[in-house]
Design a protein around this motif. Sequence first.
Motif, PDB file in Angstrom:
ATOM      1  N   SER A  21       0.830  -1.210   0.000  1.00  0.00           N
ATOM      2  CA  SER A  21       0.000   0.000   0.000  1.00  0.00           C
ATOM      3  C   SER A  21       0.864   1.261   0.000  1.00  0.00           C
ATOM      4  N   GLU A  22       1.927   1.210   0.795  1.00  0.00           N
ATOM      5  CA  GLU A  22       2.827   2.363   0.878  1.00  0.00           C
ATOM      6  C   GLU A  22       3.472   2.643  -0.489  1.00  0.00           C
ATOM      7  N   TYR A  23       3.917   1.550  -1.116  1.00  0.00           N
ATOM      8  CA  TYR A  23       4.545   1.665  -2.433  1.00  0.00           C
ATOM      9  C   TYR A  23       3.547   2.213  -3.465  1.00  0.00           C
ATOM     10  N   ALA A  24       2.306   1.650  -3.418  1.00  0.00           N
ATOM     11  CA  ALA A  24       1.276   2.102  -4.358  1.00  0.00           C
ATOM     12  C   ALA A  24       0.958   3.575  -4.143  1.00  0.00           C
ATOM     13  N   ASN A  25       0.861   3.980  -2.858  1.00  0.00           N
ATOM     14  CA  ASN A  25       0.592   5.392  -2.541  1.00  0.00           C
ATOM     15  C   ASN A  25       1.666   6.302  -3.116  1.00  0.00           C
ATOM     16  N   SER A  26       2.922   5.843  -2.960  1.00  0.00           N
ATOM     17  CA  SER A  26       4.031   6.674  -3.424  1.00  0.00           C
ATOM     18  C   SER A  26       3.988   6.856  -4.940  1.00  0.00           C
ATOM     19  N   LEU A  27       3.362   5.901  -5.614  1.00  0.00           N
ATOM     20  CA  LEU A  27       3.246   5.999  -7.084  1.00  0.00           C
ATOM     21  C   LEU A  27       1.914   6.619  -7.510  1.00  0.00           C
ATOM     22  N   GLY A  28       1.049   6.850  -6.519  1.00  0.00           N
ATOM     23  CA  GLY A  28      -0.282   7.394  -6.816  1.00  0.00           C
ATOM     24  C   GLY A  28      -1.150   6.361  -7.515  1.00  0.00           C
ATOM     25  N   MET A  29      -0.950   5.095  -7.185  1.00  0.00           N
ATOM     26  CA  MET A  29      -1.712   4.017  -7.853  1.00  0.00           C
ATOM     27  C   MET A  29      -2.482   3.192  -6.824  1.00  0.00           C
ATOM     28  N   GLU A  30      -3.406   2.378  -7.338  1.00  0.00           N
ATOM     29  CA  GLU A  30      -4.103   1.424  -6.470  1.00  0.00           C
ATOM     30  C   GLU A  30      -3.207   0.196  -6.281  1.00  0.00           C
ATOM     31  N   ASP A  31      -3.417  -0.553  -5.175  1.00  0.00           N
ATOM     32  CA  ASP A  31      -2.617  -1.751  -4.897  1.00  0.00           C
ATOM     33  C   ASP A  31      -2.658  -2.760  -6.058  1.00  0.00           C
ATOM     34  N   VAL A  32      -3.886  -3.046  -6.534  1.00  0.00           N
ATOM     35  CA  VAL A  32      -4.024  -4.077  -7.578  1.00  0.00           C
ATOM     36  C   VAL A  32      -3.309  -3.699  -8.872  1.00  0.00           C
ATOM     37  N   ASP A  33      -3.304  -2.371  -9.166  1.00  0.00           N
ATOM     38  CA  ASP A  33      -2.631  -1.935 -10.391  1.00  0.00           C
ATOM     39  C   ASP A  33      -1.124  -2.123 -10.297  1.00  0.00           C
ATOM     40  N   VAL A  34      -0.606  -1.892  -9.082  1.00  0.00           N
ATOM     41  CA  VAL A  34       0.842  -2.083  -8.878  1.00  0.00           C
ATOM     42  C   VAL A  34       1.184  -3.560  -9.083  1.00  0.00           C
ATOM     43  N   ILE A  35       0.363  -4.440  -8.483  1.00  0.00           N
ATOM     44  CA  ILE A  35       0.626  -5.883  -8.632  1.00  0.00           C
ATOM     45  C   ILE A  35       0.635  -6.269 -10.101  1.00  0.00           C
ATOM     46  N   LYS A  36      -0.402  -5.821 -10.820  1.00  0.00           N
ATOM     47  CA  LYS A  36      -0.523  -6.198 -12.233  1.00  0.00           C
ATOM     48  C   LYS A  36       0.685  -5.694 -13.028  1.00  0.00           C
ATOM     49  N   GLU A  37       1.052  -4.431 -12.773  1.00  0.00           N
ATOM     50  CA  GLU A  37       2.160  -3.848 -13.537  1.00  0.00           C
ATOM     51  C   GLU A  37       3.475  -4.585 -13.249  1.00  0.00           C
ATOM     52  N   LEU A  38       3.692  -4.904 -11.965  1.00  0.00           N
ATOM     53  CA  LEU A  38       4.929  -5.609 -11.605  1.00  0.00           C
ATOM     54  C   LEU A  38       4.998  -6.988 -12.271  1.00  0.00           C
ATOM     55  N   VAL A  39       3.872  -7.687 -12.219  1.00  0.00           N
ATOM     56  CA  VAL A  39       3.839  -9.045 -12.800  1.00  0.00           C
ATOM     57  C   VAL A  39       4.085  -8.977 -14.306  1.00  0.00           C
ATOM     58  N   ILE A  40       3.365  -8.057 -14.977  1.00  0.00           N
ATOM     59  CA  ILE A  40       3.498  -7.985 -16.442  1.00  0.00           C
ATOM     60  C   ILE A  40       4.912  -7.567 -16.845  1.00  0.00           C
ATOM     61  N   THR A  41       5.470  -6.579 -16.115  1.00  0.00           N
ATOM     62  CA  THR A  41       6.833  -6.133 -16.439  1.00  0.00           C
ATOM     63  C   THR A  41       7.817  -7.294 -16.315  1.00  0.00           C
ATOM     64  N   LYS A  42       7.675  -8.070 -15.234  1.00  0.00           N
ATOM     65  CA  LYS A  42       8.590  -9.188 -15.007  1.00  0.00           C
ATOM     66  C   LYS A  42       8.429 -10.265 -16.102  1.00  0.00           C
ATOM     67  N   LEU A  43       7.173 -10.544 -16.456  1.00  0.00           N
ATOM     68  CA  LEU A  43       6.932 -11.552 -17.493  1.00  0.00           C
ATOM     69  C   LEU A  43       7.507 -11.108 -18.836  1.00  0.00           C
ATOM     70  N   GLN A  44       7.398  -9.789 -19.106  1.00  0.00           N
ATOM     71  CA  GLN A  44       7.950  -9.265 -20.367  1.00  0.00           C
ATOM     72  C   GLN A  44       9.479  -9.332 -20.359  1.00  0.00           C
ATOM     73  N   GLU A  45      10.053  -8.922 -19.225  1.00  0.00           N
ATOM     74  CA  GLU A  45      11.522  -8.935 -19.113  1.00  0.00           C
ATOM     75  C   GLU A  45      12.089 -10.336 -19.321  1.00  0.00           C
ATOM     76  N   ASP A  46      11.397 -11.325 -18.749  1.00  0.00           N
ATOM     77  CA  ASP A  46      11.897 -12.699 -18.833  1.00  0.00           C
ATOM     78  C   ASP A  46      11.443 -13.431 -20.092  1.00  0.00           C
ATOM     79  N   GLY A  47      10.777 -12.692 -20.960  1.00  0.00           N
ATOM     80  CA  GLY A  47      10.433 -13.267 -22.264  1.00  0.00           C
ATOM     81  C   GLY A  47       9.246 -14.210 -22.270  1.00  0.00           C
ATOM     82  N   PHE A  48       8.405 -14.154 -21.228  1.00  0.00           N
ATOM     83  CA  PHE A  48       7.244 -15.045 -21.228  1.00  0.00           C
ATOM     84  C   PHE A  48       6.052 -14.448 -21.972  1.00  0.00           C
ATOM     85  N   ILE A  49       6.014 -13.115 -22.046  1.00  0.00           N
ATOM     86  CA  ILE A  49       4.982 -12.488 -22.893  1.00  0.00           C
ATOM     87  C   ILE A  49       5.628 -11.387 -23.710  1.00  0.00           C
TER      88      ILE A  49
END
Lengths: 244, 284
Positions: free
Chosen positions: B256-284
């Motif tokens: 929540s603290e991290y999401a607040n610092s970015l001005g985002m909702e918790d779920v959006d942070v989770i989604k963005e982190l997961v997608i970024t990681k999957l893209q970086e590792d070549g899964f999507i």
Amino acid sequence: MQIPGLTQEEIFTLSRNIGNQDKGFKAKSTPFEINKLLKKAIDNGTTEENLAKILGLEATTMFYRHSYIFDHLISKLHKKVIYGSSEMKKDREKEGYITFQVANELSRIKENFQLEVYEFITKNHIHGWQDVKSIKELLVINDYKNSKKIYEEILQRKGLDKHFRVGDKLDLNSLNKKLFKESQQDRDKVFFKLVSKIFDSQIESVSLGYRFYEIVFKEEQIKISQKILEENKKRILEEIEQYK
Amino acid sequence: MTKEFKFENVPVDKITTGFFQVAIKNAGAKIDELEAGIKAQGLLQPIGVARSKITEDSPDFDWEVLWGQRRVAVFKRLKRKEIPAMVLDEVLTKEEGMTYALMENVARREMNRTDIFNAIKLIWVQFGDEKKCADVTGIPLPLVKDALKAQRIDRLKGGREVYDHTTETCSLPTSIAHKVLDAVMKPDNVSVDKKKGKKLADVLAVQDVQMRNKVLKAALNTPEGDVDGWVADAKNMRSYIKKTIELVDMENEALSEYANSLGMEDVDVIKELVITKLQEDGFI
């Protein structure tokens, strides 16, 4: 345990790689290597039924599958085939490995199309055998013509066509009887207008079915929070309900 | 043992035998006689199949024989593509499968579909109940259902035309033809919408099995709809999956603290982190 033509070590290798799903062992050999052992055993007079008995298998299916794959799959791909339970699966992306079941479907495609399909699935990270089966069926239905169109269709279905999508369930008949009775083309036209009021991003196409809808955006990714997305989905249903 | 069997023509190369069989040793007995009989008169009794542990693990086989393994062997010898079968679309244990195999061996009668229909006709007209027909006549329920289904094609107004279009013009399996009839049945329950039925068959003929099943599912979900709408539903039937995760207090607060610092909702942070990681590792 004796199998004519095979050493004890080879028999052990067979037992740890074939029919090991319920035993919890991870396959360490490749199907290509195992096929060689199976062939060796059969060439030395062991029947498939006997082999199944010795290895504690209930059917000879796996032997048939091995020989089918390596008799029909182009040799360039033989060493790319791994078992689903293989430790090598972690290197699937890097090495371009395909699982046994994917290889099984691929081996049933005309030889001169196998490499093309292999490159398509590995490039697009398509790992499911059902998708390869669909490609095979569509190639046959289309007499192996328009393969590019078939690949596009598969990418669209899997949402891999570089367009952001929003979709959900609905019950059109309860929401709006008038729209329900329109033709698909007219429904989509109306739906395009309705959703254009809701989303700021450019829309590529829309589809309003009876139970599901989908909006395809021009961009690969649009900036939208989950909260706004949920609100927009509610608005979509309201707009459909209010349409006259 | 009142499970739902359906009559279908099953591809012969998708059938495996052995797991449920009670008489493997005699499977080859009198097979030449049986072959001659099938060549002369066709198959009088459908075989029985279900799913098993073997078929579930196999991309080659969809069905395991419950009864009729000799008939399957003959069909393979004759290089026939499909065999009429009573299909139980359930995974059975070895014990369950063997019970069915035994039951059929005991209950088998040398009757064809017309004989069976004639035997149950009066009871069917009076009660309209398949089980009652089976109970009164002693004919196994799957065979009763099979006979009624075969009669339905001609009983339904327009049924034969749609059925023949589906199986002959579009070369689709008989099991699909029965589903097409179900999908375009009119509310009067005695006729089918011929135009819609033929259009549906035309559409299914150019689809792969996965999409075919989706279109049929859409049709059965909204029978009052039209073919184009069913196709739209089949294509839109994509899964938008929601995942739930559990976090301990400390993790939740940090998120929540991290999401607040970015001005985002918790779920959006989770989604963005997961997608970024999957893209970086070549899964999507």
